[in-house]
Structure formats: C-alpha cells, structure tokens
Design a protein around this motif. Structure first.
Motif, PDB file in Angstrom:
ATOM      1  N   GLY A 160       0.439  -1.543   0.317  1.00  0.00           N
ATOM      2  CA  GLY A 160       0.412   0.387   0.514  1.00  0.00           C
ATOM      3  C   GLY A 160       1.089   1.207   0.069  1.00  0.00           C
ATOM      4  N   GLU A 164       6.925   8.821   2.015  1.00  0.00           N
ATOM      5  CA  GLU A 164       5.497   8.710   1.999  1.00  0.00           C
ATOM      6  C   GLU A 164       4.682  10.083   2.657  1.00  0.00           C
ATOM      7  OE1 GLU A 164       0.988   6.765   0.280  1.00  0.00           O
ATOM      8  OE2 GLU A 164       2.042   5.913   1.401  1.00  0.00           O
ATOM      9  N   THR A 208      -3.217   9.239  -4.350  1.00  0.00           N
ATOM     10  CA  THR A 208      -4.510  10.561  -4.495  1.00  0.00           C
ATOM     11  C   THR A 208      -4.627  11.390  -4.472  1.00  0.00           C
ATOM     12  OG1 THR A 208      -5.508   7.830  -3.674  1.00  0.00           O
ATOM     13  CG2 THR A 208      -6.686  10.057  -3.140  1.00  0.00           C
ATOM     14  N   ARG A 248       7.618   4.296   4.399  1.00  0.00           N
ATOM     15  CA  ARG A 248       6.123   5.078   4.951  1.00  0.00           C
ATOM     16  C   ARG A 248       6.334   6.739   5.688  1.00  0.00           C
ATOM     17  NH1 ARG A 248       1.034   3.192   7.817  1.00  0.00           N
ATOM     18  NH2 ARG A 248       1.970   1.887   7.218  1.00  0.00           N
ATOM     19  N   GLN A 287       0.472   4.557  -2.037  1.00  0.00           N
ATOM     20  CA  GLN A 287      -1.281   4.725  -2.348  1.00  0.00           C
ATOM     21  C   GLN A 287      -1.445   6.464  -1.973  1.00  0.00           C
ATOM     22  OE1 GLN A 287      -3.946   1.820  -1.052  1.00  0.00           O
ATOM     23  NE2 GLN A 287      -3.723   0.410  -3.349  1.00  0.00           N
ATOM     24  N   ALA A 288      -2.021   6.705  -0.888  1.00  0.00           N
ATOM     25  CA  ALA A 288      -2.203   8.193  -0.949  1.00  0.00           C
ATOM     26  C   ALA A 288      -1.139   9.010  -0.974  1.00  0.00           C
ATOM     27  CB  ALA A 288      -1.903   8.026   1.244  1.00  0.00           C
ATOM     28  N   HIS A 339      -5.370   8.008   2.950  1.00  0.00           N
ATOM     29  CA  HIS A 339      -6.318   7.326   2.492  1.00  0.00           C
ATOM     30  C   HIS A 339      -6.999   6.940   3.297  1.00  0.00           C
ATOM     31  CE1 HIS A 339      -6.251   3.298   0.174  1.00  0.00           C
ATOM     32  NE2 HIS A 339      -6.297   2.398   1.823  1.00  0.00           N
ATOM     33  N   ASN A 340      -7.506   6.859   4.704  1.00  0.00           N
ATOM     34  CA  ASN A 340      -9.092   6.249   5.521  1.00  0.00           C
ATOM     35  C   ASN A 340      -9.662   7.483   5.644  1.00  0.00           C
ATOM     36  OD1 ASN A 340      -8.309   3.814   4.971  1.00  0.00           O
ATOM     37  ND2 ASN A 340      -6.380   4.425   6.843  1.00  0.00           N
ATOM     38  N   PRO A 379      -0.021   9.626   5.764  1.00  0.00           N
ATOM     39  CA  PRO A 379      -0.707   8.332   4.692  1.00  0.00           C
ATOM     40  C   PRO A 379      -1.687   7.907   4.907  1.00  0.00           C
ATOM     41  CG  PRO A 379       1.737   8.136   4.671  1.00  0.00           C
ATOM     42  CD  PRO A 379       1.075   8.936   6.123  1.00  0.00           C
ATOM     43  N   MET A 380      -1.673   7.461   6.544  1.00  0.00           N
ATOM     44  CA  MET A 380      -3.020   6.407   6.141  1.00  0.00           C
ATOM     45  C   MET A 380      -4.579   7.829   6.570  1.00  0.00           C
ATOM     46  SD  MET A 380      -1.633   4.389   9.931  1.00  0.00           S
ATOM     47  CE  MET A 380      -1.400   5.858  10.743  1.00  0.00           C
TER      48      MET A 380
END
Length: 625
Positions: free
Chosen positions: A166, A246, A173, A243, A169-170, A362-363, A358-359
């Motif tokens: 993963g 990113e 986006t 991580r 990905q963030a 993403h979320n 990033p979390m």
C-alpha cells in the motif's frame, strides 16, 4: 523503470502485488538493531544454506530479513518484541518463533517451511498456553499497530515490498485528486498532533508554512531521537522507510516545498543505510525527483547525519545543524514555520508524525479521529523498557492508561516485584508513581499532572530502584547534553547535579532539597529552549513522589535500594560464617581479616563498597545495609 504517469504507477503496483501473492513461504528473520545484536545474522546464514538446497522447488519461495548486504536476500525490520529476540516469523502461517538459536534453524526449516508444522517449544508460552501466531500473543493482541503495521512484516530494503503493502497510494491520491489546501484541511480535521513531544497540531503547522509569502519552503524530518531508552523512530526508519518518505512527500505537496531533509543521528547507521536505499529506489522509479509522475510537482530528499547532540532534537538547533552550524537553539520568534532552514518557512515534524499522514489521507480524517481520544486521536508508539516482563516497541491508542500498558501489554513487573515508578518523556519528562497508574496516556491528561508523553520512552522501575540515583542519572545526562548557550541551563543544571551527587554520596543536607526546588523553578522559567526548561522535571517529580528517600539519604545516610555505594556498609554474620576465607581472598582492598574456621570481620574504614565479599560468600553470611 521510470514511472512517467499514474497509469505506470498502477501497473507497477499490480506487478508488485502479483509477485507478493505468488510467494508460497516467507521466512522473516528480524533484522532490527536489537535482534542483530542477539545473533540473527547467524540465523540468516544457516537459513540461507538450507534454502539453497531447495532453489529448484517451485512450491517454496523463501524470504529472509536480517541486516546483511546481500541483494538477493530480503530483510525485515524490528518486530517489536525485543525481550524475546532473535525472532523469526513464518508466513503464511504467521508463526512467531522467539529466542531462536542457531541449532533451531534446521528444525524450523524441516518442520515449518517444508511441512507447515509448528515448532511449539519455540513459541511464546504464558500461563500454560501456547501462542502459535504472532497476532495471538498478548503482547501484540493488546496493541493497535498502525504506524508499525509493516515493521517486521515486509522487506525493508525493496520498494516493491512496500508498494505491494500500500505504499504511495495516499500520495498518488493526493497528487492527482486532492488540492494542496484540501490536504492541509484533512490533516487539520484529523487533529493529528506532533509525536515528537510537544503535541502541536500538525495541520496548523502546515497551514502556517503554506500561508507564508516566501515561496521557497522546506520539509524537514526530526529523526534524532536522543532520549535514553527510546527507539520508536529508529524502528520505523529501519523497518518501513517508505512510509516516512510518503508522509514527507504529502507534506511537501501540501505546502509547496521542493526540498526535504531527514535529520538522523549518526548512531543509527542501519536506519541511515535503509533510508539511503529507499530514497535511491524511489528516485529510480520516479517517485522522488523532478516532475513526479508527469506532474509539475518536484521533490528532492536528502539525509543529514547528526553528531548525537540531545539539544538537536529542538527545532532551531536541528535546522542550524543541517546548515553546518553548531546545534544551538535560538530566541523565538520568528518560529521555524516562518524562518526555519536557511531562513525559509519550514515544516518540521518527527518520524512518527509523518508516518501517520498516509493513513489519514487514505482513510480520512473521521476514521483517524475514531481512534484514541477526541483531542488526542490516533495511536502512539512507545519504547517500553526497564523492569517489565515484555520490553520492546509497542503501539497503542491514545488515551490508554499507564496501567494497561505496563500490566497488560508489558505483562507486569519482572520477578514478581512491586511497581515503583515509571519515567515518561525522557530526560525532560517526569516520574509517575503508583497512584498515577490510571492516568490516561494522551497529551492533555498528562499535562494536567505535570507530565508529558515526549517522544515515547517508558522506563519502568521496580521496588529495588533508588529514585534518588535515577534523578541524578537524568540530571547528569541533561547537564552533559546542555549546549551551554543560556546561563540557566548551563549553570543551573550543573548546580543541580552537584547537589544530587552530594546526596547520593551521603554528604547532602535538608537545605539542599530547598535549593533543588529553587533552581528548578529558575531553570523552568528562564531557560532558552524546551529542553532546558524540562531538564529539572525528573529531579522534581522524583522529589515530590519519593521525598522520604531523599531524606533517608541525607539524614540516615541510607539507600533503601542498596544502589548508592557510598551509603552501603557490609557486614559478616558470625553465626553464619564458616571461616572459609573466600571473602578475604577476593577482597581487593584487604578489608577483611580473620582466622580460618573462625568468623571473619569486615573493617569498614578500609572497605571500598565493591560487593565482592557478598558475591563470593557461599553461605549467606555477608549482608549489607
């Protein structure tokens, strides 16, 4: 392969994921600093020998994870359960083998890798239960591992492993779907607070930098981590460097920065090496550099190694060090967000803060706020050390109680002893006692009781700890690490240390306790930087919680924990002494005399308090008080 656009990134991610899904077996040998010190390199070498015998078998695809410079071998970071290392994780079964020795490798390979059978004797046992999988072990099951999710589970030196799990990905986006100002709004709405100690709102900091008229801006990561016993940031940099990268990419995009720096202390060579590898790989595929993924956004990332000065954890001292100057804090304002690195607006956060970003992207902000407390959402990583059964790196929701951390996650105090205190917040933190065990571990709750989370070090102490010596130790550390720029810190901590040394040597007076409090108040209110202002806290919190111990040292010349050597006296019980003369033969000062087969005597005026007599007595005749 250079990724020229979003489609290329999608194809690359699909390739990484497909390659991961084809793996039939994964052997992850912990390659974190702790397990390397415990001999995981030897485990790697033996596992490699065994695996090479099966290279022609298409059903067996094995991965390794120690720190070793073989490009054909994959490496994992710290699993976190440092007390039980060296560790080996076998996937897809998720078996975790603890305290593995070289002679165990053949059995693990033959039973588990080849046949899928567990080796129960190498698994974690507690209260008669055998915990086969890593996720079932209480140490892990009672955590919420988000920032540390990949540490110990992926190859830390290949970007394909991170992407398959993963990574980026963030960032993708954000870069293609979210305007910079909206990214800042999401971070602000999440209420993410800096994990470096102060707990300043991250979104507010980013917004302040983005609003500056100066268009040259920088993004800086504080990976210095100078607190004794703390290794949270080190483990992220070693185990999941992408991580961090990113998170810095997203921050740079949000505030319009094209240059970034990761400041890492030179004592972290493994972290530096893995960051270098990660940056190089990200540059090679086009996730760092000019016109990333075909857009107008460019970002270049650099590593700066610090010399290990504790004061360089302070923002202005850190940026001065990057610039090649002596690491010393400056007067504020202007603050770093206005004039930071080379006098330009600078976003400065620590490793764990960036790792949360990033979390959140993403979320979503709402998801993040659902974890932890309303004003301190998310999780916090702690380095749990000291007199606790399960030491290591943990991650728990904000707001968890100190009692839960020590007695549930940590398994309680070692050897059935009683809890005495826990040092939280490092050398600028405080000592919390038993009636504070139900304190909530979040920024605001701890502030109310005069403590702080700091970077996340937790040093647990049992009943045999001398709190006076603990306070002296931390004061000695901060005094040595003082940059010397301001008089309150340079001279004030020196005076406090002199007083503490008099007390542990049995030369203190009650007036010294009043002077300690006066000096602490002066330093806290006049020191230039936060590190100086926090320097007296360990001493004052210990004095407030254990004043009777300080008074015992002063009035009775006694250390109840038998730690302060100058306050100890050794004696021989004549009823237990067999007259073997072993104590006298091992006394380096010649302080013990007697006749064989008759009780011996220790002459206190000659005794150097080394304890050799106590260690060598086979009959329990020697005692100290």
């Amino acid at each position: 392969m250079k990724l020229e656009n979003r489609t290329d990134l999608t194809l690359f991610r699909n390739q990484c994921t497909a390659r991961r899904e084809q793996e039939a077996r994964r052997i992850l040998i912990c390659g974190g600093t702790g397990c390397l010190a415990g001999g995981s390199l030897k485990l790697y070498e033996r596992m490699k020998e065994l695996t090479e015998q099966y290279t022609g078998n298409p059903d067996i695809q094995v991965e390794f994870g120690p720190e070793i410079a073989h490009t054909s071998v994959k490496k994992s970071g710290c699993h976190g359960f440092c007390e039980m290392g060296p560790l080996i994780r076998i996937e897809p079964f998720n078996y975790l083998y603890i305290q593995v020795h070289l002679e165990d490798c053949d059995e693990i390979f033959e039973k588990t890798v080849l046949r899928g059978e567990p080796v129960e004797r190498l698994m974690y046992h507690q209260d008669g239960n055998v915990y086969r999988t890593q996720e079932e072990i209480p140490f892990y099951s009672k955590q919420t591992r988000l920032v540390l999710k990949n540490c110990g589970h992926i190859d830390a030196e290949h970007i394909s492993e991170a992407v398959a799990n993963g990574a980026y990905q963030a960032f993708e986006t954000a870069l293609f779907e979210i305007p910079p100002e909206e990214v800042i709004r999401i971070i602000s709405d999440s209420k993410l607070r800096g994990r470096g100690g102060a707990g300043f709102p991250t979104g507010r900091k980013w917004s302040q930098v983005a609003s500056q008229p100066e268009k040259i801006r920088y993004v800086v990561c504080n990976g210095d981590e100078g607190d004794p016993g703390a290794f949270m940031d080190r483990s992220v940099m070693e185990g999941d460097p992408h991580r961090l990268i990113e998170g810095m990419l997203i921050a740079a995009y949000a505030v319009g920065a094209e240059e970034g720096y990761i400041y890492v202390r030179a004592e972290y060579p493994l972290a530096v090496e893995r960051l270098r590898i990660a940056i190089r790989q990200a540059e090679e595929i086009g996730l760092l550099g000019d016109r990333i993924l075909g857009t107008d956004f460019s970002f270049h990332l650099h590593i700066n190694r610090g010399a290990g000065a504790f004061v360089c954890g302070e923002g202005s001292a850190l940026t001065a060090s990057i610039e090649g100057k002596r690491g010393m804090p400056r007067v504020k304002p202007p603050r770093t967000v206005e004039k930071g690195l080379w006098g330009k607006p600078t976003v400065l956060n620590n490793v764990e803060t960036y790792a949360n970003v990033p979390m959140i992207i993403h979320n979503g902000a709402a998801w993040y706020r659902s974890i932890g407390t309303p004003d301190s959402p998310g999780t916090k990583a702690f380095a749990l050390t000291g007199n606790v059964k399960n030491t290591g790196l943990i991650e728990v929701p904000m707001g968890i109680t100190l009692r839960d951390i020590i007695f549930n996650v940590g398994g309680g105090i070692k050897d059935g002893k009683a809890f005495k205190a826990v040092q939280i917040g490092g050398p600028s933190g405080s000592c919390l006692v038993e009636d504070q065990l139900d304190s909530r571990m979040d920024f605001d709750s701890l502030k109310k009781i005069g403590a702080m989370i700091g970077s996340g070090g937790l040093v647990v102490m049992d009943e045999n700890t001398c709190m006076v010596e603990v306070a002296r130790f931390f004061m000695d550390f901060t005094q040595r690490e003082s940059c010397g720029k301001c008089v309150p810190c340079r001279e004030g901590t020196k005076r406090m240390l002199e007083i503490m040394e008099r007390i542990v040597n049995g030369e203190g007076t009650l007036s010294d306790l009043d002077e300690l409090e006066e000096l602490a108040d002066m330093i806290e209110n006049t020191a230039l930087c936060g590190l100086g202002k926090g320097a007296p806290k360990p001493v004052i919190s210990a004095l407030n919680g254990f004043r009777e111990e300080f008074e015992e040292h002063i009035l009775q010349k006694k250390c109840r924990a038998h730690i302060c050597s100058n306050l100890l006296s050794y004696h021989i019980d004549p009823e237990k002494c067999r007259g073997c003369s072993k104590c006298a033969r091992n006394c380096p000062a010649g302080a013990i005399t007697g006749v064989v087969k008759m009780p011996f005597v220790i002459h206190e005026e000659k005794c150097v308090k080394c304890g050799a007599c106590l260690e060598n007595c086979s009959f329990g005749a020697v005692y100290r008080d």
